[in-house]
Design a protein around this motif. Structure first.
Motif, PDB file in Angstrom:
ATOM      1  N   ASP A 261      14.440  11.267   9.385  1.00 44.18           N
ATOM      2  CA  ASP A 261      14.878  12.378  10.226  1.00 44.18           C
ATOM      3  C   ASP A 261      13.624  13.182  10.558  1.00 44.18           C
ATOM      4  N   PHE A 262      13.218  13.145  11.815  1.00 50.95           N
ATOM      5  CA  PHE A 262      11.973  13.788  12.228  1.00 50.95           C
ATOM      6  C   PHE A 262      12.146  15.253  12.637  1.00 50.95           C
ATOM      7  N   SER A 263      13.378  15.792  12.528  1.00 51.50           N
ATOM      8  CA  SER A 263      13.631  17.140  13.049  1.00 51.50           C
ATOM      9  C   SER A 263      12.822  18.211  12.331  1.00 51.50           C
ATOM     10  N   ASN A 264      12.526  18.013  11.035  1.00 53.30           N
ATOM     11  CA  ASN A 264      11.729  18.988  10.291  1.00 53.30           C
ATOM     12  C   ASN A 264      10.447  18.368   9.750  1.00 53.30           C
ATOM     13  N   CYS A 265      10.030  17.297  10.397  1.00 59.49           N
ATOM     14  CA  CYS A 265       8.864  16.550   9.926  1.00 59.49           C
ATOM     15  C   CYS A 265       7.559  17.278  10.298  1.00 59.49           C
ATOM     16  N   LYS A 266       6.630  17.274   9.379  1.00 56.95           N
ATOM     17  CA  LYS A 266       5.304  17.850   9.644  1.00 56.95           C
ATOM     18  C   LYS A 266       4.632  17.083  10.786  1.00 56.95           C
ATOM     19  N   GLN A 267       3.774  17.774  11.560  1.00 58.76           N
ATOM     20  CA  GLN A 267       2.996  17.118  12.609  1.00 58.76           C
ATOM     21  C   GLN A 267       1.511  17.388  12.387  1.00 58.76           C
ATOM     22  N   ILE A 268       0.710  16.374  12.710  1.00 56.10           N
ATOM     23  CA  ILE A 268      -0.742  16.477  12.516  1.00 56.10           C
ATOM     24  C   ILE A 268      -1.463  16.132  13.818  1.00 56.10           C
TER      25      ILE A 268
ATOM     26  N   THR B 215       0.846  -1.190   0.000  1.00 54.48           N
ATOM     27  CA  THR B 215       0.000   0.000   0.000  1.00 54.48           C
ATOM     28  C   THR B 215       0.884   1.244   0.000  1.00 54.48           C
ATOM     29  N   ASP B 216       0.272   2.394   0.157  1.00 49.73           N
ATOM     30  CA  ASP B 216       1.043   3.625   0.289  1.00 49.73           C
ATOM     31  C   ASP B 216       0.399   4.516   1.336  1.00 49.73           C
ATOM     32  N   GLY B 217       0.961   5.705   1.514  1.00 46.21           N
ATOM     33  CA  GLY B 217       0.470   6.608   2.538  1.00 46.21           C
ATOM     34  C   GLY B 217      -0.738   7.403   2.083  1.00 46.21           C
ATOM     35  N   ALA B 218      -1.041   8.438   2.836  1.00 43.22           N
ATOM     36  CA  ALA B 218      -2.248   9.236   2.627  1.00 43.22           C
ATOM     37  C   ALA B 218      -2.183  10.023   1.325  1.00 43.22           C
ATOM     38  N   HIS B 219      -3.312  10.097   0.641  1.00 42.39           N
ATOM     39  CA  HIS B 219      -3.402  10.853  -0.605  1.00 42.39           C
ATOM     40  C   HIS B 219      -3.909  12.278  -0.362  1.00 42.39           C
ATOM     41  N   ASN B 220      -4.092  12.631   0.896  1.00 40.71           N
ATOM     42  CA  ASN B 220      -4.368  14.024   1.256  1.00 40.71           C
ATOM     43  C   ASN B 220      -3.500  14.367   2.456  1.00 40.71           C
ATOM     44  N   SER B 221      -3.173  15.646   2.587  1.00 38.81           N
ATOM     45  CA  SER B 221      -2.290  16.088   3.658  1.00 38.81           C
ATOM     46  C   SER B 221      -3.074  16.904   4.679  1.00 38.81           C
ATOM     47  N   PRO B 222      -3.312  16.341   5.871  1.00 40.45           N
ATOM     48  CA  PRO B 222      -4.060  17.080   6.891  1.00 40.45           C
ATOM     49  C   PRO B 222      -3.349  18.358   7.324  1.00 40.45           C
ATOM     50  N   LYS B 223      -4.097  19.195   8.003  1.00 48.71           N
ATOM     51  CA  LYS B 223      -3.571  20.463   8.510  1.00 48.71           C
ATOM     52  C   LYS B 223      -2.448  20.213   9.514  1.00 48.71           C
ATOM     53  N   SER B 224      -1.412  21.038   9.432  1.00 46.32           N
ATOM     54  CA  SER B 224      -0.288  20.928  10.364  1.00 46.32           C
ATOM     55  C   SER B 224      -0.664  21.496  11.731  1.00 46.32           C
ATOM     56  N   VAL B 225      -0.038  20.941  12.778  1.00 45.84           N
ATOM     57  CA  VAL B 225      -0.202  21.457  14.135  1.00 45.84           C
ATOM     58  C   VAL B 225       1.185  21.632  14.751  1.00 45.84           C
ATOM     59  N   GLU B 226       1.250  22.399  15.847  1.00 44.46           N
ATOM     60  CA  GLU B 226       2.532  22.648  16.510  1.00 44.46           C
ATOM     61  C   GLU B 226       3.057  21.392  17.192  1.00 44.46           C
ATOM     62  N   GLN B 227       2.167  20.695  17.896  1.00 43.00           N
ATOM     63  CA  GLN B 227       2.535  19.479  18.611  1.00 43.00           C
ATOM     64  C   GLN B 227       1.521  18.391  18.281  1.00 43.00           C
ATOM     65  N   GLY B 228       1.992  17.276  17.764  1.00 43.90           N
ATOM     66  CA  GLY B 228       1.077  16.198  17.409  1.00 43.90           C
ATOM     67  C   GLY B 228       1.845  14.963  16.994  1.00 43.90           C
ATOM     68  N   HIS B 229       1.307  14.246  16.021  1.00 47.06           N
ATOM     69  CA  HIS B 229       1.946  13.042  15.495  1.00 47.06           C
ATOM     70  C   HIS B 229       2.692  13.385  14.214  1.00 47.06           C
ATOM     71  N   TYR B 230       3.831  12.733  14.012  1.00 43.74           N
ATOM     72  CA  TYR B 230       4.610  12.977  12.803  1.00 43.74           C
ATOM     73  C   TYR B 230       3.869  12.475  11.564  1.00 43.74           C
ATOM     74  N   MET B 231       4.040  13.232  10.465  1.00 45.02           N
ATOM     75  CA  MET B 231       3.565  12.795   9.157  1.00 45.02           C
ATOM     76  C   MET B 231       4.730  12.938   8.189  1.00 45.02           C
ATOM     77  N   ALA B 232       5.328  11.810   7.802  1.00 42.90           N
ATOM     78  CA  ALA B 232       6.568  11.815   7.036  1.00 42.90           C
ATOM     79  C   ALA B 232       6.310  11.743   5.537  1.00 42.90           C
ATOM     80  N   SER B 233       7.223  12.341   4.787  1.00 43.83           N
ATOM     81  CA  SER B 233       7.198  12.263   3.324  1.00 43.83           C
ATOM     82  C   SER B 233       8.606  11.920   2.847  1.00 43.83           C
ATOM     83  N   VAL B 234       8.805  11.871   1.535  1.00 46.30           N
ATOM     84  CA  VAL B 234      10.115  11.481   1.013  1.00 46.30           C
ATOM     85  C   VAL B 234      11.224  12.436   1.456  1.00 46.30           C
ATOM     86  N   LYS B 235      10.887  13.699   1.749  1.00 49.93           N
ATOM     87  CA  LYS B 235      11.919  14.656   2.159  1.00 49.93           C
ATOM     88  C   LYS B 235      12.515  14.301   3.518  1.00 49.93           C
ATOM     89  N   ASP B 236      11.852  13.440   4.289  1.00 50.43           N
ATOM     90  CA  ASP B 236      12.329  13.090   5.626  1.00 50.43           C
ATOM     91  C   ASP B 236      13.188  11.828   5.643  1.00 50.43           C
TER      92      ASP B 236
END
Length: 385
Positions: free
Chosen positions: A46-53, A18-39
């Motif tokens: 590398d989670f240091s600049n990873c989006k959080q949802i 399978t693959d990951g999500a085909h939509n990108s939820p809104k970012s939050v300051e503190q939450g769960h990581y949402m990784a993409s190929v850039k990470d």
């Protein structure tokens, strides 16, 4: 490949493709990581600049199967580096993934996750994928249905483990070198901060201590890259994006991200790379060397301490332009102090480069070993590991 190996498809030997999500939820300051190929890094995220949802969005994606389990094989399947970023997931974090990453879960009754991982990383398989399974022109990719139909050959579980034990030993040494380099980076940053002395340090513009080589950049089109042999690294904003048959620069330079999804990290520090050997670079990174007593090691260390968020422009496409970079002021050592600091830091950067060079040799050894093992040229059945 030997006659006693079984040939099936990826779909046959995996319980999940399978693959990951085909939509990108809104970012939050503190939450769960949402990784993409850039990470991606070589062996994980590398989670240091990873989006959080947020929690609700995360749970929705987890229920949709967009959160990997340990030992899943994760493959970057979209973009210029498609099928280049491949990891076996071992980290404790449970990020949701975007659709640019495929998730493969091995059926352990047939294959080990490690064998699936090393097979996908083998040079022959990577070439086969790029030659026969890729699609898209503007954004190269491999789609899930093509993952599922890819042929896959494997020996007995016992032989699989022998093969992967050999490769894992090489990768373990690479990871040790990576950890040493991370520690050296932290030491260089700490030394620079600890040496600050306001009597010998003063506000200066970076343009006074940097020599820029941006005018020598010659980016390649994707069509040109496809025709070129993979010899010299081709750098982008934050990483090597390809390998090409020619080079523009040779030696140690510092590359500073110019534009892209991220140009600074969470602390506002610019995203930087150091180079060695011969390389090409595209138009998404500033190319600098030190000036006025500043070595490249010192330039690298000081850039690790500067918050440059104030000079980032653009909303849709963040950018640090050269004029703003040249005019950025920081508290910096005078020439005499810079020379002294450079002498301290230079051996540390050189050690990092030597570790990188050893890792390149180890990677070549691993890839050669994989080629011989997968083709049957090297028989592992008689090896006692």
């Amino acid at each position: 490949m030997k006659s006693n190996w079984i040939t099936a498809t990826i779909d046959d030997v995996c319980t999940v493709v399978t693959d990951g999500a085909h939509n990108s939820p809104k970012s939050v300051e503190q939450g769960h990581y949402m990784a993409s190929v850039k990470d991606f890094t070589e062996f994980g995220f590398d989670f240091s600049n990873c989006k959080q949802i947020g929690e609700e969005d995360y749970e929705k994606l987890r229920n949709q199967g967009c959160v990997p389990e340990k030992n899943d094989i994760l493959v970057g399947k979209d973009g210029a580096r498609y099928f280049e970023d491949i990891i076996i997931y071992k980290q404790d974090e449970r990020p949701a993934l975007l659709s640019s990453i495929a998730i493969l879960r091995a059926d352990c009754r047939k294959i080990t996750p490690e064998f699936l991982y090393y097979t996908l990383k083998s040079p022959a398989v990577r070439k086969d994928v790029r030659d026969n399974y890729g699609s898209g022109s503007a954004i190269p990719r491999i789609v899930l249905k093509d993952f599922k139909r890819m042929p896959f050959s494997f020996p007995s579980i016992e032989e699989q483990r022998k093969i992967t034990n050999l490769c894992s030993a090489i990768d373990a040494k690479i990871q040790i070198n990576n950890a040493i380099n991370e520690n050296l980076v932290a030491q260089m940053q700490a030394i620079f901060i600890n040496e600050r002395d306001t009597s010998n340090w003063q506000k200066r513009k970076l343009g006074e201590i940097f020599i820029f080589y941006d005018n020598l950049r010659k980016p390649l089109s994707s069509m040109q890259r496809e025709k070129m042999a993979h010899i010299y690294p081709y750098y982008g904003a934050t990483t090597i994006v390809d390998y090409v048959e020619n080079y523009l620069f040779e030696g140690v330079y510092i590359l500073i991200s110019e534009d892209g999804a991220n140009v600074v990290d969470a602390a506002g520090r610019p995203l930087i790379q150091y180079t060695h050997g011969k390389f090409w670079v595209n138009n998404h990174a500033h190319i600098v060397k030190g000036n006025d007593g500043y070595s490249e090691a010192l330039v690298f260390a000081l850039l690790r301490t500067l918050n440059m968020q104030s000079i980032v422009t653009g909303a849709a496409q963040p950018k640090i332009n050269q004029a703003n970079l040249r005019n950025f002021e920081a508290l910096l050592p005078d020439k005499e102090c810079a020379v002294t600091l450079s002498r301290v830091l230079d051996p540390m950067l050189q050690r990092m480069i030597l570790n990188d060079q050893e890792n390149e040799r180890l990677s070549e050894m691993r890839n050669s070993l994989l080629t011989q093992l997968m083709s049957g040229e090297l028989d592992i059945s008689s090896i006692d590991i």
